[in-house]
Design an enzyme around this catalytic site. Structure first.
Site, PDB file in Angstrom:
ATOM      1  N   SER A 120       0.850  -1.546   0.113  1.00 40.15           N
ATOM      2  CA  SER A 120       0.320  -0.283  -0.077  1.00 40.15           C
ATOM      3  C   SER A 120       0.499   1.493  -0.381  1.00 40.15           C
ATOM      4  CB  SER A 120      -0.403  -0.004   1.500  1.00 40.15           C
ATOM      5  OG  SER A 120      -1.914   1.127   1.094  1.00 40.15           O
ATOM      6  N   GLU A 216      -1.553  -2.141  -8.239  1.00 39.72           N
ATOM      7  CA  GLU A 216      -2.681  -2.392  -7.650  1.00 39.72           C
ATOM      8  C   GLU A 216      -3.483  -1.337  -6.981  1.00 39.72           C
ATOM      9  OE1 GLU A 216      -3.855  -3.041  -3.398  1.00 39.72           O
ATOM     10  OE2 GLU A 216      -1.659  -2.261  -3.439  1.00 39.72           O
ATOM     11  N   HIS A 281      -4.615  -5.605  -1.583  1.00 44.30           N
ATOM     12  CA  HIS A 281      -5.498  -5.229  -0.702  1.00 44.30           C
ATOM     13  C   HIS A 281      -6.863  -6.677  -0.897  1.00 44.30           C
ATOM     14  CE1 HIS A 281      -3.936  -1.313  -0.710  1.00 44.30           C
ATOM     15  NE2 HIS A 281      -4.429  -0.739   0.329  1.00 44.30           N
TER      16      HIS A 281
END
Length: 311
Positions: A120, A216, A281
């Site tokens: 992330s 992502e 995620h």
């Protein structure tokens, strides 16, 4: 001309009793989740240590886990401690970019290679570790993340990567091919919005030439994904990329809309693109090493590493 990416130096695998430092370079960490993560690591016969500022919260900006200086100090102290074998991030959120310029990269380089895990917002640090330390890192679940605490698949894949990396040299997604084909290259990437935000900064690579780019994101509308991809295209970052792996797009809208954007922006690259590859995620996220030489088979949904992720 930008030279093609090469495999980066691999740190050593972990052994029972290894000391693992947990840091919070980005957002604030719920105490109960941190304690759950530490307990889980102890159950793996590791010796986890929470750094002093992991549970801090910035007095003005509540989205940060303490001050920039304290978050950076925790990371640098953990990395430079010869007793520490690995550094695991507690969570993402926002803030890693604010710490990157505060780290003493010369001192961290002198401390030698260690395992580094996160995803992330930690994408910014994956880039820094690659460009400043020449070190391979692990894009995987974080110590206070719900996926790490609750999902057996995510736990098992990270644990195997840390202790028995030869057992997970083939990473199988079960996904499909957005663009079929096979390609060889070096893995890199992470959160799409962070890669776009990092473009042009001192710690970011100028190009993914020779790379197998992993992408992502979470909570981004399709038009924003379009914007980030268009930024990377216009900046030349995707010139010479050899393949693309697409992970989870949780909270980004109906997948058919997301898929249409991905196909529109990436389909013209002329390289294999594998979708729904199982990292990021989404629930049960797989651990993917960055800086590893590998072969992507988009049709089969596999990434085969040339060597185990860790020595």
């Amino acid at each position: 001309m930008t030279s093609a990416l090469r495999p980066l130096r691999r740190p050593s695998r972990l052994a029972p009793g290894a000391r693992v430092a947990v840091v919070a370079p980005s957002g604030p960490v719920p105490e109960e989740r941190l304690q759950g993560g530490l307990d889980l690591l102890r159950g793996w016969d590791l010796d986890p240590v929470a750094m002093p500022h992991v549970l801090d919260r910035h007095g003005t900006f509540g989205y940060l886990a303490g001050t920039d200086a304290d978050r950076a100090a925790d990371l640098q102290s953990a990395w430079c401690d010869p007793r520490v074998d690995a550094v695991l991030c507690a969570r993402g959120g926002y803030g890693a970019q604010r710490t990157a310029d505060l780290l003493d990269w010369d001192a961290m380089r002198a401390a030698g290679p260690k395992v580094f895990v996160g995803f992330s917002d930690i994408t910014a640090l994956h880039e820094s570790f690659a460009t400043r330390l020449g070190l391979a890192t692990l894009h995987g679940p974080m110590a206070a993340g719900l996926d790490f605490l609750k999902n057996t698949r995510a736990q098992d894949h990270l644990r195997a990567t840390l202790f028995r990396p030869e057992s997970v040299r083939v990473i199988s997604s079960g996904g499909a091919a957005l663009v079929p084909g096979r390609a060889r290259g070096v893995t890199l990437g992470g959160c799409l919005s962070l890669l776009a935000a990092e473009a042009g900064t001192p710690h970011a690579r100028a190009s993914a030439v020779g790379g197998l780019l992993c992408l992502e994101d979470v909570g981004e509308e399709p038009y924003r994904l379009d914007r980030y991809l268009t930024q990377l295209l216009r900046a030349g970052f995707l010139d010479g990329v050899r393949g693309v792996l697409l992970g989870s797009w949780q909270g980004c809208g109906p997948y058919e809309r997301v898929r249409a954007v991905l196909a529109d922006r990436l389909g013209g690259l002329g390289v294999p693109v594998a979708e729904e590859f199982g990292f990021g995620h989404g629930a049960g996220a797989l651990t993917v090493p960055f800086g590893a030489g590998a072969e992507l088979d988009a049709g089969a949904g596999t990434l085969t590493l040339d060597e185990p992720a860790l020595r």
